[in-house]
Design an enzyme around this catalytic site. Sequence first.
Site, PDB file in Angstrom:
ATOM      1  N   CYS A   1       0.852  -1.195   0.000  1.00 21.79           N
ATOM      2  CA  CYS A   1       0.000   0.000   0.000  1.00 21.79           C
ATOM      3  C   CYS A   1       0.886   1.244   0.000  1.00 21.79           C
ATOM      4  O   CYS A   1       1.697   1.419   0.914  1.00 21.79           O
ATOM      5  CB  CYS A   1      -0.917   0.016   1.218  1.00 21.79           C
ATOM      6  SG  CYS A   1      -1.858   1.565   1.302  1.00 21.79           S
TER       7      CYS A   1
ATOM      8  N   LYS B   1       1.156  -9.485  -2.251  1.00 30.68           N
ATOM      9  CA  LYS B   1       0.860  -8.416  -3.210  1.00 30.68           C
ATOM     10  C   LYS B   1       2.034  -7.444  -3.275  1.00 30.68           C
ATOM     11  O   LYS B   1       2.400  -6.821  -2.275  1.00 30.68           O
ATOM     12  CB  LYS B   1      -0.431  -7.691  -2.825  1.00 30.68           C
ATOM     13  CG  LYS B   1      -0.889  -6.707  -3.910  1.00 30.68           C
ATOM     14  CD  LYS B   1      -2.335  -6.323  -3.724  1.00 30.68           C
ATOM     15  CE  LYS B   1      -2.803  -5.414  -4.842  1.00 30.68           C
ATOM     16  NZ  LYS B   1      -4.204  -5.035  -4.688  1.00 30.68           N
TER      17      LYS B   1
ATOM     18  N   GLY C   1      -4.360  -4.578 -12.770  1.00 28.89           N
ATOM     19  CA  GLY C   1      -3.936  -3.264 -13.252  1.00 28.89           C
ATOM     20  C   GLY C   1      -4.649  -2.925 -14.554  1.00 28.89           C
ATOM     21  O   GLY C   1      -4.247  -3.381 -15.616  1.00 28.89           O
ATOM     22  N   GLY C   2      -5.739  -2.184 -14.441  1.00 29.93           N
ATOM     23  CA  GLY C   2      -6.410  -1.668 -15.637  1.00 29.93           C
ATOM     24  C   GLY C   2      -7.255  -2.673 -16.398  1.00 29.93           C
ATOM     25  O   GLY C   2      -7.608  -2.432 -17.558  1.00 29.93           O
TER      26      GLY C   2
HETATM   27  C1  SIN Z   1      -5.303   2.274   0.512  1.00 31.45           C
HETATM   28  O1  SIN Z   1      -6.095   1.824   1.368  1.00 31.45           O
HETATM   29  O2  SIN Z   1      -4.716   3.350   0.683  1.00 31.45           O
HETATM   30  C2  SIN Z   1      -5.047   1.524  -0.756  1.00 31.45           C
HETATM   31  C3  SIN Z   1      -4.666   0.124  -0.504  1.00 31.45           C
HETATM   32  C4  SIN Z   1      -3.481  -0.340  -1.289  1.00 31.45           C
HETATM   33  O3  SIN Z   1      -3.072   0.320  -2.251  1.00 31.45           O
HETATM   34  O4  SIN Z   1      -2.932  -1.377  -0.951  1.00 31.45           O
END
Ligand code: SIN
Length: 303
Positions: A132, A167, A245-246
Amino acid sequence: MRAGLLRTSLLPGLTLANPVLSASGCYNHGVEGARFGDVKRLGALVTKTVTPRPRAGNPPPRLWETSAGMLNSIGLENPGVERFLAEEMPRALELGPPVILNVGGESLEEFEQVTERVQDCGAVALEVNLSCPNVQGGQLPFATSPAACEEVVGRVRRVSRLPFFVKLSPNTHLVADVARAAASAGADGLTLINTLHGRGIDWRRRRPCLAEGSGGLSGPAIKPVALHFVALVRAAVRLPILGVGGIATAEDVCEFLVAGASAVQVGTAHFLDPLCGVHIVEELEELLVAEGESIDNLSSLEQ
Ligand code: SIN
């Protein structure tokens, strides 16, 4: 509908009805999407990141539409693992598709703690969010250093009986090294990519469009970047990849499968059409029949 045409073997012991999943964060826990129609046909639901303690997230504005996508700086808002398990997970499980639970944290201990807590919640797998860009000052400590990635993934592996995907972030030149580190520490699969660092500017007010300044860019603008990293990581490690992604059409899905993904996640497109993922499943079936293709033919990973 042709039975079995889209069946996707993701991991040993985990076969999905099709390779089209919702992406974490863009579908919450699936409940909002279900208000617009039947989401049963999704291959799996991937839930919004849950952390050990509740998080209020970042101040607004924290979403901004761009010319070819969206910037977000949500900051991992979530009710915390206890409330999530009591209130939200049961509703997600009721919707029908298998649930892949996304977990996050800010320290080794938090990743370990949340992973341990969700083991018996009914999820078929976990997705461990190391990437994130909207927390910890956007520094992504676990997604930009192979050593830090190896350490956190090793801690998760020690406490997880569930298979898990890690991820990854595109915001480093070490993506392949980080992927190798995740693989050597015991990840079952990888998800890529999370959003790219980005910023919108309101020049008249001399201010960034997001309260936090920068955020994460998603949507059609990042599809070629995502395809690049899926192909790069496919060449580096032999784990199954969830491509994201997209993605907005069945053609996009086929591109990701050929690049090296085993399945895909639909994210930002759900803001335009909350049933986009379901429509893609229907389109994909028609497309494969029309082209005389199959999922196995397109997906390059030998199982
Ligand atoms: C977020 O909650 O800011 C986005 C989550 C992420 O990009 O993993």
